[in-house]
Scaffold this active site. Structure first.
Site, PDB file in Angstrom:
ATOM      1  N   HIS A  97     -23.445  -7.111  18.977  1.00  0.00           N
ATOM      2  CA  HIS A  97     -23.119  -6.638  20.544  1.00  0.00           C
ATOM      3  C   HIS A  97     -24.244  -7.532  21.737  1.00  0.00           C
ATOM      4  CE1 HIS A  97     -23.202  -4.001  23.904  1.00  0.00           C
ATOM      5  NE2 HIS A  97     -22.269  -3.141  23.538  1.00  0.00           N
ATOM      6  N   GLU A 169     -15.208  -8.051  23.926  1.00  0.00           N
ATOM      7  CA  GLU A 169     -15.998  -7.706  24.807  1.00  0.00           C
ATOM      8  C   GLU A 169     -16.911  -8.549  25.991  1.00  0.00           C
ATOM      9  OE1 GLU A 169     -17.676  -2.863  24.341  1.00  0.00           O
ATOM     10  OE2 GLU A 169     -19.215  -4.702  23.273  1.00  0.00           O
TER      11      GLU A 169
HETATM   12  C1  PEP Z   1     -20.626  -1.733  25.157  1.00  0.00           C
HETATM   13  O1  PEP Z   1     -21.814  -1.526  25.385  1.00  0.00           O
HETATM   14  O2  PEP Z   1     -20.026  -1.808  24.662  1.00  0.00           O
HETATM   15  C2  PEP Z   1     -19.401  -0.577  26.222  1.00  0.00           C
HETATM   16  C3  PEP Z   1     -18.298  -1.355  25.704  1.00  0.00           C
HETATM   17  O3  PEP Z   1     -20.098  -0.760  27.394  1.00  0.00           O
HETATM   18  P1  PEP Z   1     -19.610   0.228  28.753  1.00  0.00           P
HETATM   19  O4  PEP Z   1     -18.357   0.860  28.205  1.00  0.00           O
HETATM   20  O5  PEP Z   1     -21.063   1.562  29.413  1.00  0.00           O
HETATM   21  O6  PEP Z   1     -19.206  -1.037  29.878  1.00  0.00           O
END
Ligand code: PEP
Length: 268
Positions: A97, A169
């Site tokens: 992450h 992400e």
């Molecule tokens: C995450 O931490 O993986 C994430 C997607 O956070 P958020 O949804 O708060 O942007």
């Protein structure tokens, strides 16, 4: 049928047993009787509450953890290993992450070692990857995703490779309430898909769920998940509201693709 995944990452929130109980009681109520035939809903709480979540999660949800160490046991103060996670009912583990890369100095090599360890323990790694805003501006998204995933995708048997999940992400979308366009998300999916297909073949690549994460909420599912042909979402802040998780689980379960080609992103 290829399943879709909804993974709630509670991060370092939920600060007490009382908060945990409250979360679980609302979550159980909201998930009660929900059909989850094509959706896998996973909640990843902080380590100290994993066991309580395991005992009290509704049957139609699974348990995830937010990190793991790559060694099985030994003198590694403060670390948590895969047998420990497995023993208390964890099925999915987030690795790589961006917050762990940033605050825990986690490297691509660490991520690769964690993936190997999890697979050894028969746990499913959720490997996060994503570019910064500057990297995106410089047109480096593909290179960044490839560099971050290369090590993690090395040395797996095809059977092991099928156990992994990958979450795209973009770092600039995490915690910011900004989200990419559907086309940009799909483009990232194609990059990841091709990388996996090059290593393990198209049949394996089609079985690996590729999720989107970054400021996801129910009203954005169409844009960041369905239109982008993603296999689910990784949700941070919004997963702190158990009724929102249940709502998203419902939307995902009931979504009917107009003409979904089973798991394979449209290329071009
Ligand atoms: C995450 O931490 O993986 C994430 C997607 O956070 P958020 O949804 O708060 O942007």
């Amino acid at each position: 049928m290829k399943k879709r995944y909804l993974i709630g990452n509670l991060k370092m929130n939920i600060l007490s047993v009382e908060d945990t109980e409250q979360y679980l009681s609302v979550f159980r109520r909201e998930m009660k009787g929900k059909k989850q035939e094509s959706t896998v809903t996973v909640i990843a709480p902080p380590f100290p509450y994993l066991e309580r979540f395991h005992k009290e999660l509704p049957e139609n949800a699974a348990l995830g953890a937010q990190d793991v160490f790559w060694e099985k046991e030994g003198s590694y103060t403060g670390e948590v290993s895969y047998p420990m996670l497995k023993d208390i009912g964890t099925e999915y583990v987030i690795v790589g992450h961006s917050e762990r890369r940033q605050y825990g100095r986690e490297t691509d090599e660490d991520v690769a070692r964690k993936v190997q360890a999890l697979l050894k323990g028969n746990l499913r790694p959720v490997i996060c990857t994503g570019e910064t805003e500057d990297e995106r501006r410089r047109g480096e998204t593909a290179a960044v995703l490839e560099a971050q995933l290369r090590g993690a995708l090395e040395d797996l048997s095809p059977m092991q490779a099928e156990k992994i999940l990958i979450a795209y992400e973009p770092r600039w979308a995490i915690g910011t309430d900004r989200t990419p366009e559907s086309e940009d998300i799909l483009e990232a999916k194609v990059i990841i898909y091709r990388m996996v297909a090059a290593a393990y073949g198209a049949a394996v690549a089609e079985r690996i769920p590729i999720l989107y994460g970054g400021s996801v909420k129910a009203s954005l599912l169409d844009r960041v998940c369905f239109s982008a042909q993603m296999d689910g979402v990784l949700v941070g802040r919004e997963s702190l509201f158990p009724y929102e998780v249940a709502k998203m689980a419902d939307i995902i379960e009931n979504y009917q693709a107009p003409e979904r080609r089973e798991g394979k992103p449209e290329e071009g």
